[in-house]
Design a protein around this motif. Structure first.
Motif, short mmCIF file in Angstrom:
data_model
loop_
_atom_site.label_atom_id
_atom_site.label_comp_id
_atom_site.label_asym_id
_atom_site.label_seq_id
_atom_site.Cartn_x
_atom_site.Cartn_y
_atom_site.Cartn_z
N PRO A 1 0.80 -1.24 0.00
CA PRO A 1 0.00 0.00 0.00
C PRO A 1 0.83 1.28 0.00
O PRO A 1 0.73 2.11 0.92
CB PRO A 1 -0.82 -0.13 1.29
CG PRO A 1 0.05 -0.92 2.20
CD PRO A 1 0.84 -1.87 1.33
N ALA A 2 1.63 1.46 -1.02
CA ALA A 2 2.48 2.66 -1.13
C ALA A 2 2.88 2.84 -2.58
O ALA A 2 2.83 1.90 -3.37
CB ALA A 2 3.74 2.49 -0.29
N ALA A 3 3.32 4.05 -2.93
CA ALA A 3 3.98 4.25 -4.21
C ALA A 3 5.37 3.62 -4.09
O ALA A 3 6.00 3.68 -3.03
CB ALA A 3 4.09 5.75 -4.51
N LEU A 4 5.83 3.01 -5.18
CA LEU A 4 7.09 2.26 -5.13
C LEU A 4 7.93 2.55 -6.36
O LEU A 4 7.39 2.64 -7.46
CB LEU A 4 6.80 0.74 -5.13
CG LEU A 4 5.98 0.22 -3.96
CD1 LEU A 4 5.11 -0.94 -4.42
CD2 LEU A 4 6.91 -0.25 -2.84
N ILE B 1 4.52 -4.37 -6.13
CA ILE B 1 3.77 -3.41 -6.94
C ILE B 1 2.75 -2.75 -6.01
O ILE B 1 2.31 -3.39 -5.03
CB ILE B 1 3.06 -4.13 -8.12
CG1 ILE B 1 2.19 -3.16 -8.93
CG2 ILE B 1 2.25 -5.34 -7.66
CD1 ILE B 1 1.57 -3.77 -10.20
N ASN B 2 2.38 -1.53 -6.29
CA ASN B 2 1.34 -0.88 -5.50
C ASN B 2 0.08 -1.76 -5.46
O ASN B 2 -0.30 -2.36 -6.47
CB ASN B 2 1.02 0.49 -6.13
CG ASN B 2 -0.20 1.12 -5.50
OD1 ASN B 2 -1.30 1.02 -6.03
ND2 ASN B 2 -0.02 1.77 -4.36
N ASP B 3 -0.57 -1.83 -4.30
CA ASP B 3 -1.70 -2.76 -4.14
C ASP B 3 -2.88 -2.45 -5.07
O ASP B 3 -3.50 -3.38 -5.62
CB ASP B 3 -2.15 -2.83 -2.67
CG ASP B 3 -2.53 -1.46 -2.09
OD1 ASP B 3 -2.32 -0.42 -2.75
OD2 ASP B 3 -3.05 -1.43 -0.95
N ALA B 4 -3.17 -1.17 -5.26
CA ALA B 4 -4.30 -0.83 -6.14
C ALA B 4 -3.93 -1.12 -7.60
O ALA B 4 -4.77 -1.60 -8.38
CB ALA B 4 -4.68 0.64 -5.98
N ASP B 5 -2.67 -0.87 -7.96
CA ASP B 5 -2.22 -1.21 -9.32
C ASP B 5 -2.38 -2.71 -9.55
O ASP B 5 -2.79 -3.16 -10.62
CB ASP B 5 -0.76 -0.80 -9.53
CG ASP B 5 -0.60 0.71 -9.69
OD1 ASP B 5 -1.62 1.41 -9.84
OD2 ASP B 5 0.55 1.18 -9.68
N GLY C 1 -5.95 8.81 -4.20
CA GLY C 1 -6.72 8.79 -2.95
C GLY C 1 -6.35 9.99 -2.10
O GLY C 1 -7.04 10.33 -1.14
N HIS C 2 -5.25 10.64 -2.49
CA HIS C 2 -4.75 11.76 -1.67
C HIS C 2 -4.99 13.12 -2.32
O HIS C 2 -4.39 14.10 -1.90
CB HIS C 2 -3.26 11.57 -1.38
CG HIS C 2 -2.97 10.27 -0.67
ND1 HIS C 2 -3.41 10.02 0.61
CD2 HIS C 2 -2.34 9.15 -1.07
CE1 HIS C 2 -3.03 8.80 0.96
NE2 HIS C 2 -2.39 8.26 -0.04
N ILE C 3 -5.84 13.17 -3.35
CA ILE C 3 -6.18 14.50 -3.86
C ILE C 3 -6.92 15.24 -2.74
O ILE C 3 -7.56 14.62 -1.89
CB ILE C 3 -7.05 14.47 -5.14
CG1 ILE C 3 -8.32 13.68 -4.91
CG2 ILE C 3 -6.28 13.94 -6.33
CD1 ILE C 3 -9.32 13.85 -6.03
N LEU D 1 -7.75 4.83 0.12
CA LEU D 1 -8.34 4.88 -1.22
C LEU D 1 -7.19 4.68 -2.19
O LEU D 1 -6.28 5.52 -2.26
CB LEU D 1 -8.99 6.24 -1.49
CG LEU D 1 -10.35 6.54 -0.87
CD1 LEU D 1 -10.80 7.95 -1.27
CD2 LEU D 1 -11.40 5.52 -1.29
N GLY D 2 -7.20 3.57 -2.92
CA GLY D 2 -6.14 3.29 -3.88
C GLY D 2 -6.66 3.49 -5.29
O GLY D 2 -7.84 3.30 -5.56
N THR D 3 -5.76 3.89 -6.19
CA THR D 3 -6.19 4.10 -7.58
C THR D 3 -5.23 3.43 -8.56
O THR D 3 -4.03 3.34 -8.30
CB THR D 3 -6.28 5.62 -7.92
OG1 THR D 3 -5.00 6.23 -7.69
CG2 THR D 3 -7.33 6.31 -7.09
#
Ligand code: BGC
Length: 250
Positions: free
Chosen positions: A65-68, A103-107, A152-154, A135-137
Motif C-alpha cells: 500500500p504505497a507508491a514504489l 507493486i502498489n496494491d491498487a495497481d 486517494g490523496h487528492i 483509497l487506492g487508484t
C-alpha cells in the motif's frame, strides 16, 4: 506460471498460490492481521510465514500500500513511516527466501480486473478505485497501466480525500451508507472532472455492499463493481511478478 501472490494491506496480509494463466487460486488463501505497529520487520515476517506455510520456493508477487520505485517504498499513508525508503522487495525476499517483486496494491488489483474481471477487453481510460483502509487508484490507458497514481490523496475542501471517503472513514465515523455514499460520490465526481475516464471500476471489501451505496453515485461515467472482490490484489500481484521476474508479457 505459478506465482505466490500476497496482498500486503494496512489491516490484513493475505496470500495464495495463483495460476497466472487462469487467475485461479491453486490453494485456499491464508490471511493474517497486519501487526499493529505496521513496521517493516514484523510485516516482512508475516510474508515469510505465508511463503513457509505454502512451502513455497518459486516467485512471489506482493501488492503493497504505497507508491514504489524499483521495490522501494516512497510513501506510507496507512503503514508505519519507517517504511519510507525501505526496499520492500529485498526485505520480503530475505524473509521468504524467494524472489519477490512488489507493486502498489491498487495497481495490482487493477491489473487483475483488467485481465480477468470488470475491465476485461476495455480500451480507453479506465480508472480502478480500491476502497478500504485507504483509497487506492490504478489508471489504465488502452489496457496499459500508468503506475503509482496516488489519487486517494487528492485534496477536497483542503483535506486528503482518503480521510473522509475511505471505508475506514465510514467505520470510524459510523456513517450511514447513504451519507458515506454521498462522500464517495463527491470524490468520484472530482476525479471525473479531472480525468474524464471511460470507466470507473470500484473495488475493495466494501463492494460486497454495493447495492447499499451505488444508488448514491450519480456520475455520467460508467461505473462497474469489481468482479474479483478481495482476491484481485493477490491475483494482480502474481500477474505483475510473472512479468517482473521473467516469463510473461504483462
Ligand atoms: C496509499 C496507496 C494505496 C492505497 C490503498 C493509500 O493510502 O497511499 O498507495 O494504494 O492507500 O491501500
Amino acid at each position: 506460471m505459478q506465482v505466490l501472490g500476497i496482498d500486503v494491506g494496512g489491516s490484513g496480509i493475505k496470500g495464495a498460490p495463483v495460476d497466472t494463466e487462469s487467475g485461479e487460486f491453486l490453494a485456499p488463501r491464508l490471511r493474517f492481521p497486519t501487526p499493529p505497529s505496521a513496521k517493516p520487520e514484523p510485516m516482512a515476517k508475516i510474508v515469510g510465514d505465508i511463503a513457509r506455510q505454502f512451502n513455497w520456493q518459486g516467485p512471489v508477487g506482493a501488492g503493497f500500500p504505497a507508491a514504489l520505485h524499483h521495490g522501494v517504498a516512497l510513501t506510507a499513508a496507512n503503514i508505519h513511516k519507517k517504511w519510507i525508503g525501505v526496499n520492500a522487495a529485498e526485505l520480503f525476499s530475505n524473509a521468504s527466501g524467494c524472489p519477490v517483486s512488489v507493486i502498489n496494491d491498487a495497481d495490482a488489483a487493477g491489473l487483475a480486473e483488467m485481465r480477468f474481471g470488470a475491465g476485461r477487453g476495455r480500451r480507453g481510460v479506465v480508472m480502478m478505485i480500491t476502497i478500504g483502509t485507504g483509497l487506492g487508484t490504478a489508471l489504465f490507458i488502452d489496457g496499459k497501466l500508468v503506475p503509482n497514481t496516488e489519487l486517494g490523496h487528492i485534496e477536497i475542501d483542503g483535506d486528503d480525500a482518503e480521510l473522509h471517503a475511505s471505508d475506514a472513514a465510514r467505520k470510524r465515523e459510523r456513517l450511514s451508507w447513504k451519507k458515506w455514499g454521498r462522500r464517495l460520490n463527491r470524490y468520484l465526481q472530482t476525479l471525473e472532472r479531472l480525468f474524464w475516464p471511460d470507466l470507473f471500476i470500484l473495488g475493495g471489501g466494501v463492494i460486497k455492499n454495493a447495492e447499499k451505496f451505488l444508488p448514491s453515485i450519480t456520475l455520467n461515467t460508467e461505473v462497474l463493481p469489481a468482479e474479483l472482490l478481495n482476491d484481485a490484489g493477490i491475483v494482480g500481484a502474481a500477474l505483475y511478478a510473472r512479468q517482473a521476474l521473467g516469463g510473461g508479457d504483462e
